[in-house]
Write a protein that holds these residues in place. Structure first.
Motif, PDB file in Angstrom:
ATOM      1  N   ARG A 119      93.315  69.264  34.540  1.00  0.00           N
ATOM      2  CA  ARG A 119      92.229  68.345  34.222  1.00  0.00           C
ATOM      3  C   ARG A 119      90.976  68.617  35.063  1.00  0.00           C
ATOM      4  O   ARG A 119      89.958  67.943  34.889  1.00  0.00           O
ATOM      5  CB  ARG A 119      92.682  66.892  34.403  1.00  0.00           C
ATOM      6  N   GLY A 120      91.064  69.586  35.959  1.00  0.00           N
ATOM      7  CA  GLY A 120      89.865  70.070  36.623  1.00  0.00           C
ATOM      8  C   GLY A 120      89.436  69.353  37.880  1.00  0.00           C
ATOM      9  O   GLY A 120      88.343  69.613  38.391  1.00  0.00           O
ATOM     10  N   HIS A 121      90.273  68.458  38.400  1.00  0.00           N
ATOM     11  CA  HIS A 121      89.889  67.789  39.642  1.00  0.00           C
ATOM     12  C   HIS A 121      89.818  68.824  40.770  1.00  0.00           C
ATOM     13  O   HIS A 121      90.678  69.683  40.902  1.00  0.00           O
ATOM     14  CB  HIS A 121      90.893  66.700  39.994  1.00  0.00           C
ATOM     15  N   SER A 122      88.773  68.734  41.584  1.00  0.00           N
ATOM     16  CA  SER A 122      88.511  69.785  42.578  1.00  0.00           C
ATOM     17  C   SER A 122      89.410  69.703  43.803  1.00  0.00           C
ATOM     18  O   SER A 122      89.504  70.668  44.565  1.00  0.00           O
ATOM     19  CB  SER A 122      87.042  69.713  43.025  1.00  0.00           C
ATOM     20  N   VAL A 123      90.057  68.564  44.011  1.00  0.00           N
ATOM     21  CA  VAL A 123      90.819  68.347  45.238  1.00  0.00           C
ATOM     22  C   VAL A 123      92.286  68.081  44.928  1.00  0.00           C
ATOM     23  O   VAL A 123      92.610  67.323  43.997  1.00  0.00           O
ATOM     24  CB  VAL A 123      90.242  67.152  46.033  1.00  0.00           C
ATOM     25  N   ASN A 124      93.166  68.704  45.699  1.00  0.00           N
ATOM     26  CA  ASN A 124      94.582  68.395  45.627  1.00  0.00           C
ATOM     27  C   ASN A 124      94.806  67.058  46.323  1.00  0.00           C
ATOM     28  O   ASN A 124      94.574  66.917  47.526  1.00  0.00           O
ATOM     29  CB  ASN A 124      95.397  69.492  46.319  1.00  0.00           C
ATOM     30  N   ILE A 125      95.237  66.062  45.584  1.00  0.00           N
ATOM     31  CA  ILE A 125      95.423  64.730  46.176  1.00  0.00           C
ATOM     32  C   ILE A 125      96.810  64.652  46.794  1.00  0.00           C
ATOM     33  O   ILE A 125      97.813  64.440  46.104  1.00  0.00           O
ATOM     34  CB  ILE A 125      95.202  63.623  45.129  1.00  0.00           C
ATOM     35  N   ASP A 126      96.855  64.839  48.099  1.00  0.00           N
ATOM     36  CA  ASP A 126      98.125  64.751  48.822  1.00  0.00           C
ATOM     37  C   ASP A 126      98.124  63.649  49.877  1.00  0.00           C
ATOM     38  O   ASP A 126      99.141  63.373  50.499  1.00  0.00           O
ATOM     39  CB  ASP A 126      98.484  66.090  49.456  1.00  0.00           C
ATOM     40  N   THR A 127      96.973  63.015  50.090  1.00  0.00           N
ATOM     41  CA  THR A 127      96.876  61.832  50.944  1.00  0.00           C
ATOM     42  C   THR A 127      96.118  60.754  50.186  1.00  0.00           C
ATOM     43  O   THR A 127      95.343  61.047  49.262  1.00  0.00           O
ATOM     44  CB  THR A 127      96.138  62.131  52.258  1.00  0.00           C
ATOM     45  N   TRP A 128      96.320  59.507  50.579  1.00  0.00           N
ATOM     46  CA  TRP A 128      95.650  58.419  49.880  1.00  0.00           C
ATOM     47  C   TRP A 128      94.159  58.371  50.206  1.00  0.00           C
ATOM     48  O   TRP A 128      93.377  57.795  49.444  1.00  0.00           O
ATOM     49  CB  TRP A 128      96.339  57.099  50.193  1.00  0.00           C
ATOM     50  N   GLY A 129      93.758  59.008  51.301  1.00  0.00           N
ATOM     51  CA  GLY A 129      92.331  59.123  51.588  1.00  0.00           C
ATOM     52  C   GLY A 129      91.610  59.915  50.512  1.00  0.00           C
ATOM     53  O   GLY A 129      90.461  59.612  50.157  1.00  0.00           O
ATOM     54  N   LYS A 130      92.277  60.905  49.951  1.00  0.00           N
ATOM     55  CA  LYS A 130      91.673  61.721  48.895  1.00  0.00           C
ATOM     56  C   LYS A 130      91.624  60.985  47.562  1.00  0.00           C
ATOM     57  O   LYS A 130      91.008  61.463  46.611  1.00  0.00           O
ATOM     58  CB  LYS A 130      92.432  63.033  48.764  1.00  0.00           C
ATOM     59  N   ALA A 131      92.281  59.828  47.517  1.00  0.00           N
ATOM     60  CA  ALA A 131      92.206  58.966  46.333  1.00  0.00           C
ATOM     61  C   ALA A 131      91.283  57.783  46.582  1.00  0.00           C
ATOM     62  O   ALA A 131      91.269  56.821  45.806  1.00  0.00           O
ATOM     63  CB  ALA A 131      93.595  58.476  45.944  1.00  0.00           C
ATOM     64  N   GLY A 132      90.527  57.843  47.700  1.00  0.00           N
ATOM     65  CA  GLY A 132      89.501  56.840  47.945  1.00  0.00           C
ATOM     66  C   GLY A 132      89.835  55.765  48.947  1.00  0.00           C
ATOM     67  O   GLY A 132      89.003  54.885  49.200  1.00  0.00           O
ATOM     68  N   LEU A 133      91.027  55.790  49.546  1.00  0.00           N
ATOM     69  CA  LEU A 133      91.389  54.758  50.517  1.00  0.00           C
ATOM     70  C   LEU A 133      90.971  55.175  51.922  1.00  0.00           C
ATOM     71  O   LEU A 133      90.865  56.361  52.238  1.00  0.00           O
ATOM     72  CB  LEU A 133      92.896  54.487  50.480  1.00  0.00           C
TER      73      LEU A 133
END
Length: 340
Positions: A172-186
């Motif tokens: 889906r082209g998201h630039s970041v590998n979300i492996d922490t909740w900080g990368k999801a905005g928290l």
């Protein structure tokens, strides 16, 4: 307004390929003022539903093998059906949608519950055995939910972010590998908290649906903790502060929160509710099916037919609501009853 079945919105933007067929079915039988009134009301109960009527001569054994997502529903339907016919014996086994086609082909089950449509290769094997295709009956609608621990404060997540959390290919082209909740905005204590992933195993129709619709057929991360059942996913997230998992909406408990989803980053977020499913706003809705062996031009065996009639009755569709899923309008039910 939000409760109306707006057919123009029931497109591939929202619904899976399976759900798009709902719009076609409704169009083919006509909406009618009764359906529109029901969908616009505050209740999921369609006043046009018909009560179940007992018939004579129904007896025997009924075996169901297939979807774990449908396991609770099948159990509740079986309990209700046996109250109508105490001499009927029903056995239910829910180990994943992929177990339904072989069971129907081998004749070890008359009912094959599936949380997805049969794959072409599964249907080909069935047709090679019998000379015709298996028949599916949509019996409920599920809003596949993305769950977090009840203490997780995340307010919304996009489909791109869900893909970036679960997939190593990120189609889906998201630039970041979300492996922490900080990368999801928290932020705060959550910023460095690892995202702990829970999903289903490959025998599950939910596994395949999620892979196709969220990951765009990309690859799951190796660290996804594959669970044997829908309840196990929810339990894992309940016990894991950083947990993130997907499972049917009927398995929601007080230990988890459902995250509102947006179809694309920057668009509105919607919870998996009946209203949002009806309006075509929640991006992970799907039919739940019962597959059966029905020869063209011939009626279903009486026991199978009566069980389906019970599922499609007022009592059967109220069980759908009781189990946390979304029911079908009588307009669609009447069409499917006519195909038996």
């Amino acid at each position: 307004m939000m409760r109306r079945f707006v057919l123009a919105q029931l497109t591939s933007r929202f619904f899976s390929r399976e759900i798009v067929s709902l719009s076609f079915l409704l169009l083919s039988v006509g909406m009618g003022s009764a359906v529109q009134s029901w969908a616009a009301s505050d209740s999921m109960v369609d006043p046009a539903w018909k009560g179940y009527k007992q018939v004579s001569g129904v007896s025997g054994n009924l075996n169901s093998i297939g979807s774990d997502t449908l396991n609770n529903l099948m159990t509740l339907w079986a309990e209700g059906f046996r109250k109508e016919y105490p001499n009927v014996k029903i056995q239910i086994e829910g180990k994943g949608s992929s177990t339904a086609p072989p069971a129907l082909i081998e004749g070890t089950a008359q009912l094959g519950p599936m949380s997805r449509q049969m794959k072409a290769k599964e249907m080909d094997k069935f047709e090679a055995k019998f000379g015709y295709k298996a028949t599916n009956f949509p019996v409920a609608v599920d809003a596949l939910a993305v769950y977090v621990n009840k203490d997780n404060p995340v307010k919304c997540i996009s489909m791109e972010e869900v893909d970036a959390a679960f997939s190593k290919t990120r189609r889906r082209g998201h630039s970041v590998n979300i492996d922490t909740w900080g990368k999801a905005g928290l932020d705060g204590n959550w910023k460095s908290t690892r995202v702990s992933l829970y999903g289903r195993n490959s025998a599950s129709g939910t596994y395949g649906f999620f892979k196709k619709k969220v990951l765009k057929k990309g690859d799951y991360k190796d660290e996804v903790k594959e669970q044997p059942g829908s309840a196990s996913v929810v339990q894992g997230v309940t016990e894991d502060r950083g947990g993130l998992g997907y499972s049917g909406i009927g398995y929601r408990t007080s230990g988890v929160r459902v995250i509102p989803l947006s179809a694309k980053s920057g668009e509105g977020c919607y919870e998996p509710t009946f209203a949002n499913a009806s309006a075509g706003k929640y991006p992970l809705a799907r039919f739940l099916y019962l597959y059966v062996n029905k020869a063209p031009g011939k009626p279903l065996p009486p026991l199978v037919a009566e069980f389906l009639k019970y599922v499609y009755s007022k009592a059967g569709q109220n069980i759908v609501i009781k189990d946390g899923y979304f029911p079908l309008p009588q307009t669609l039910i009447a069409k499917k009853l006519g195909e038996m």
